[in-house]
Scaffold this motif. Structure first.
Motif, PDB file in Angstrom:
ATOM      1  N   UNK A   1      -2.992   0.242  23.025  1.00  0.00           N
ATOM      2  CA  UNK A   1      -3.557   1.585  22.951  1.00  0.00           C
ATOM      3  C   UNK A   1      -3.148   2.435  24.148  1.00  0.00           C
ATOM      4  N   UNK A   2      -3.130   1.841  25.327  1.00  0.00           N
ATOM      5  CA  UNK A   2      -2.739   2.584  26.521  1.00  0.00           C
ATOM      6  C   UNK A   2      -1.297   3.082  26.419  1.00  0.00           C
ATOM      7  N   UNK A   3      -0.442   2.277  25.835  1.00  0.00           N
ATOM      8  CA  UNK A   3       0.967   2.639  25.711  1.00  0.00           C
ATOM      9  C   UNK A   3       1.226   3.578  24.542  1.00  0.00           C
ATOM     10  N   UNK A   4       0.200   3.878  23.754  1.00  0.00           N
ATOM     11  CA  UNK A   4       0.346   4.841  22.667  1.00  0.00           C
ATOM     12  C   UNK A   4       1.213   4.366  21.522  1.00  0.00           C
ATOM     13  N   UNK A   5       1.168   3.070  21.209  1.00  0.00           N
ATOM     14  CA  UNK A   5       2.042   2.551  20.168  1.00  0.00           C
ATOM     15  C   UNK A   5       1.597   2.942  18.753  1.00  0.00           C
ATOM     16  N   UNK A   6       0.341   3.338  18.586  1.00  0.00           N
ATOM     17  CA  UNK A   6      -0.082   3.938  17.325  1.00  0.00           C
ATOM     18  C   UNK A   6      -0.111   5.440  17.523  1.00  0.00           C
ATOM     19  N   UNK A   7       0.633   6.151  16.703  1.00  0.00           N
ATOM     20  CA  UNK A   7       0.729   7.601  16.849  1.00  0.00           C
ATOM     21  C   UNK A   7       0.285   8.295  15.568  1.00  0.00           C
TER      22      UNK A   7
ATOM     23  N   UNK B   1       0.812  -1.214   0.000  1.00  0.00           N
ATOM     24  CA  UNK B   1       0.000   0.000   0.000  1.00  0.00           C
ATOM     25  C   UNK B   1       0.851   1.273   0.000  1.00  0.00           C
ATOM     26  N   UNK B   2       0.195   2.370  -0.438  1.00  0.00           N
ATOM     27  CA  UNK B   2       0.789   3.694  -0.427  1.00  0.00           C
ATOM     28  C   UNK B   2      -0.064   4.618   0.440  1.00  0.00           C
ATOM     29  N   UNK B   3       0.589   5.615   1.024  1.00  0.00           N
ATOM     30  CA  UNK B   3      -0.143   6.608   1.800  1.00  0.00           C
ATOM     31  C   UNK B   3      -1.113   7.343   0.888  1.00  0.00           C
ATOM     32  N   UNK B   4      -2.340   7.538   1.347  1.00  0.00           N
ATOM     33  CA  UNK B   4      -3.383   8.166   0.534  1.00  0.00           C
ATOM     34  C   UNK B   4      -2.911   9.466  -0.107  1.00  0.00           C
ATOM     35  N   UNK B   5      -3.118   9.551  -1.424  1.00  0.00           N
ATOM     36  CA  UNK B   5      -2.801  10.784  -2.134  1.00  0.00           C
ATOM     37  C   UNK B   5      -1.327  10.987  -2.413  1.00  0.00           C
ATOM     38  N   UNK B   6      -0.504   9.980  -2.163  1.00  0.00           N
ATOM     39  CA  UNK B   6       0.934  10.119  -2.371  1.00  0.00           C
ATOM     40  C   UNK B   6       1.475   8.895  -3.104  1.00  0.00           C
ATOM     41  N   UNK B   7       2.749   8.954  -3.423  1.00  0.00           N
ATOM     42  CA  UNK B   7       3.448   7.802  -3.984  1.00  0.00           C
ATOM     43  C   UNK B   7       4.409   7.210  -2.954  1.00  0.00           C
ATOM     44  N   UNK B   8       4.161   7.460  -1.671  1.00  0.00           N
ATOM     45  CA  UNK B   8       5.035   6.985  -0.601  1.00  0.00           C
ATOM     46  C   UNK B   8       4.537   5.639  -0.080  1.00  0.00           C
ATOM     47  N   UNK B   9       5.345   4.592  -0.240  1.00  0.00           N
ATOM     48  CA  UNK B   9       4.958   3.259   0.212  1.00  0.00           C
ATOM     49  C   UNK B   9       4.985   3.174   1.735  1.00  0.00           C
ATOM     50  N   UNK B  10       4.100   2.360   2.272  1.00  0.00           N
ATOM     51  CA  UNK B  10       4.070   2.140   3.714  1.00  0.00           C
ATOM     52  C   UNK B  10       5.421   1.630   4.214  1.00  0.00           C
ATOM     53  N   UNK B  11       6.096   0.830   3.400  1.00  0.00           N
ATOM     54  CA  UNK B  11       7.407   0.291   3.793  1.00  0.00           C
ATOM     55  C   UNK B  11       8.370   1.439   4.098  1.00  0.00           C
ATOM     56  N   UNK B  12       8.451   2.402   3.184  1.00  0.00           N
ATOM     57  CA  UNK B  12       9.327   3.561   3.400  1.00  0.00           C
ATOM     58  C   UNK B  12       8.919   4.341   4.647  1.00  0.00           C
ATOM     59  N   UNK B  13       7.620   4.541   4.830  1.00  0.00           N
ATOM     60  CA  UNK B  13       7.126   5.337   5.951  1.00  0.00           C
ATOM     61  C   UNK B  13       7.463   4.703   7.295  1.00  0.00           C
ATOM     62  N   UNK B  14       7.670   3.385   7.313  1.00  0.00           N
ATOM     63  CA  UNK B  14       7.913   2.690   8.577  1.00  0.00           C
ATOM     64  C   UNK B  14       9.277   2.990   9.172  1.00  0.00           C
ATOM     65  N   UNK B  15      10.209   3.540   8.373  1.00  0.00           N
ATOM     66  CA  UNK B  15      11.593   3.622   8.846  1.00  0.00           C
ATOM     67  C   UNK B  15      12.249   4.976   8.633  1.00  0.00           C
ATOM     68  N   UNK B  16      11.476   6.025   8.389  1.00  0.00           N
ATOM     69  CA  UNK B  16      12.123   7.294   8.022  1.00  0.00           C
ATOM     70  C   UNK B  16      11.552   8.517   8.723  1.00  0.00           C
ATOM     71  N   UNK B  17      10.886   8.315   9.831  1.00  0.00           N
ATOM     72  CA  UNK B  17      10.373   9.441  10.611  1.00  0.00           C
ATOM     73  C   UNK B  17      11.521  10.306  11.125  1.00  0.00           C
TER      74      UNK B  17
ATOM     75  N   UNK C   1      -3.269  13.925   8.064  1.00  0.00           N
ATOM     76  CA  UNK C   1      -2.984  13.061   9.216  1.00  0.00           C
ATOM     77  C   UNK C   1      -2.665  11.648   8.758  1.00  0.00           C
ATOM     78  N   UNK C   2      -1.634  11.082   9.350  1.00  0.00           N
ATOM     79  CA  UNK C   2      -1.222   9.722   9.033  1.00  0.00           C
ATOM     80  C   UNK C   2      -0.888   9.002  10.330  1.00  0.00           C
ATOM     81  N   UNK C   3      -0.919   7.672  10.273  1.00  0.00           N
ATOM     82  CA  UNK C   3      -0.593   6.847  11.435  1.00  0.00           C
ATOM     83  C   UNK C   3       0.798   6.251  11.281  1.00  0.00           C
ATOM     84  N   UNK C   4       1.529   6.213  12.383  1.00  0.00           N
ATOM     85  CA  UNK C   4       2.837   5.569  12.443  1.00  0.00           C
ATOM     86  C   UNK C   4       2.911   4.763  13.731  1.00  0.00           C
ATOM     87  N   UNK C   5       3.951   3.931  13.821  1.00  0.00           N
ATOM     88  CA  UNK C   5       4.185   3.157  15.034  1.00  0.00           C
ATOM     89  C   UNK C   5       5.182   3.909  15.901  1.00  0.00           C
TER      90      UNK C   5
END
Length: 403
Positions: free
Chosen positions: A335-341, A51-67, A350-354
């Motif tokens: 959810x309590x530990x806030x692992x989805x941000x 998958x890609x982030x909505x409206x972009x050409x950025x793959x979820x794989x890339x998004x997982x490691x480049x914050x 708005x996008x979700x990351x780990x």
């Protein structure tokens, strides 16, 4: 909160996963990470979708490691691009790269060249097989290393069972472990530099990391002289410690000591099983695995999963469900530990990351910036570092050296 690595600048020449996983962690800890990418291709993982982030050409794989990084697009194959990187290195603390052995030497961006510019530089090289040895020139990918390094030979069901055969792990664990080894090595080298004033060249190989990850299984071999065999969801040294089918699904039973086994037997209604000399100790249970496990399988199939989860938890016997990834992020503890941000992406909103799992003083450590677009910060970074050279930067852009 002031983050521990504020003031540390990292030039990140790496791509794919091991290097970016390392630099993302360091960015979360407060380091300034300047991600250097090719002006046209960028990091390969940008296109590893869907998958890609909505409206972009950025793959979820890339998004997982480049914050938390700033992306500058520089063509290091051109002399002007090489000169630009050398100027950046002169004001930086760390260089991280995962080119093939000798790949950066032709650009004058290898450790020996850059330490002439920055003698106290910490330079971390990640390769498949290390800087020397008979395989040093080979490219290395996680899947290959899981096979070559023994992990796939101990993962999966035994050959004589349905679905038997070698199996890779569901995520790129060799890359991820290598990234974390790189991060701790870089931090150690920075601490050493504070004492000695000297730089360090760190040589990290995916193959070496995979061999080290064999952990207790490596010692099982080195101690006995026998290669461990695939056991599916069973444990080579602890019994019962595996997945079991219930009346309506599966649970994991993780009995780590003899008292836990006694409590399990009490819940299962067979306390006599715990006093049987064949099963009274973990040593005896491992030796008599083939006799014990079928009895436990019959007992657990007699009740639904929730019965076992509730009853065993009340007795302090470690157990748990086998969750889908969707169920993981719906879990109240996660959810309590806030692992989805949530973060705001420049194009997608708005996008979700780990989240980074590390907490300091009960506060999560996460970088403030989302994963960058290719070359998003080229001009801002270079203008900040070279404020009086706008015409020079315009010329580099016109020549395609930067984007």
């Amino acid at each position: 909160m002031e983050k521990p690595l504020e003031g540390i600048r990292i030039i990140d020449l790496s791509r794919i996963l091991a290097g970016p996983w390392c630099s993302q962690h360091l960015a979360d800890l407060g380091a300034e990470v300047i991600k250097v990418e090719h002006p046209e291709r960028g990091d390969d993982t940008r296109g590893w979708g869907p998958p890609y982030l909505n409206g972009t050409h950025e793959a979820a794989y890339y998004l997982s490691a480049n914050r938390g990084k700033r992306s500058i697009a520089v063509d290091i194959a051109q002399p002007e691009g090489q000169a630009l990187i050398r100027e950046l290195v002169a004001t930086s603390d760390v260089v991280l790269e995962n080119f093939k052995v000798g790949g950066l030497k032709r650009y004058g961006l290898d450790y020996e060249s850059l330490k002439q510019i920055k003698p106290d530089l910490v330079y971390c090289s990640i390769t498949g097989f290390g800087q020397n040895g008979p395989y040093s020139k080979r490219a290395g990918y996680d899947f290959l290393l899981q096979g070559m390094g023994g992990l796939m030979d101990i993962t999966g069901n035994p050959d004589d069972e349905p679905g038997g055969g070698p199996m890779k792990v569901g995520v790129a664990v060799v890359d991820l472990f290598t990234g974390m080894y790189a991060a701790t090595s870089i931090l150690s080298a920075l601490m050493g530099r504070n004492r000695t004033g000297e730089g360090t060249w760190i040589d990290l190989a995916l193959m070496d990391v995979q061999v080290s990850m064999l952990a207790n299984q490596a010692l099982n071999f080195l101690t006995s002289g026998k290669s461990p065999q695939r056991l599916g969801n069973s444990h080579p040294n602890i019994v019962p410690y595996q997945a079991f089918a219930t009346a309506d699904g599966h649970i994991i039973l993780a009995v780590g000591n003899d008292s836990q086994f006694q409590r399990f037997c009490k819940v299962a209604g067979v306390p006599v099983l715990a006093s049987d000399e064949r099963f009274a100790t973990n040593r005896s249970r491992v030796l008599n695995r083939a006799v014990l496990i079928p009895q436990i399988e019959r007992l657990i199939r007699g009740h639904p999963s929730q019965f076992w989860l509730n009853a065993l938890e009340r007795q302090g016997v470690p157990c748990g469900p086998i969750n889908s990834v969707e169920q993981v992020f719906a879990d109240p503890q996660v959810q309590h530990r806030g692992m989805q941000m949530k973060m705001t992406h420049v194009e997608a909103g708005e996008m979700s990351l780990v989240s980074n799992p590390v907490r300091f003083n009960d506060a999560s450590l996460n970088a403030d910036q989302p994963p960058p677009k290719l070359g998003e910060h080229t001009r801002s970074v270079l203008s900040q570092l070279f404020p009086d050279r706008e015409d020079y930067l315009d010329n580099l852009r016109d020549k395609g050296v930067i984007r």
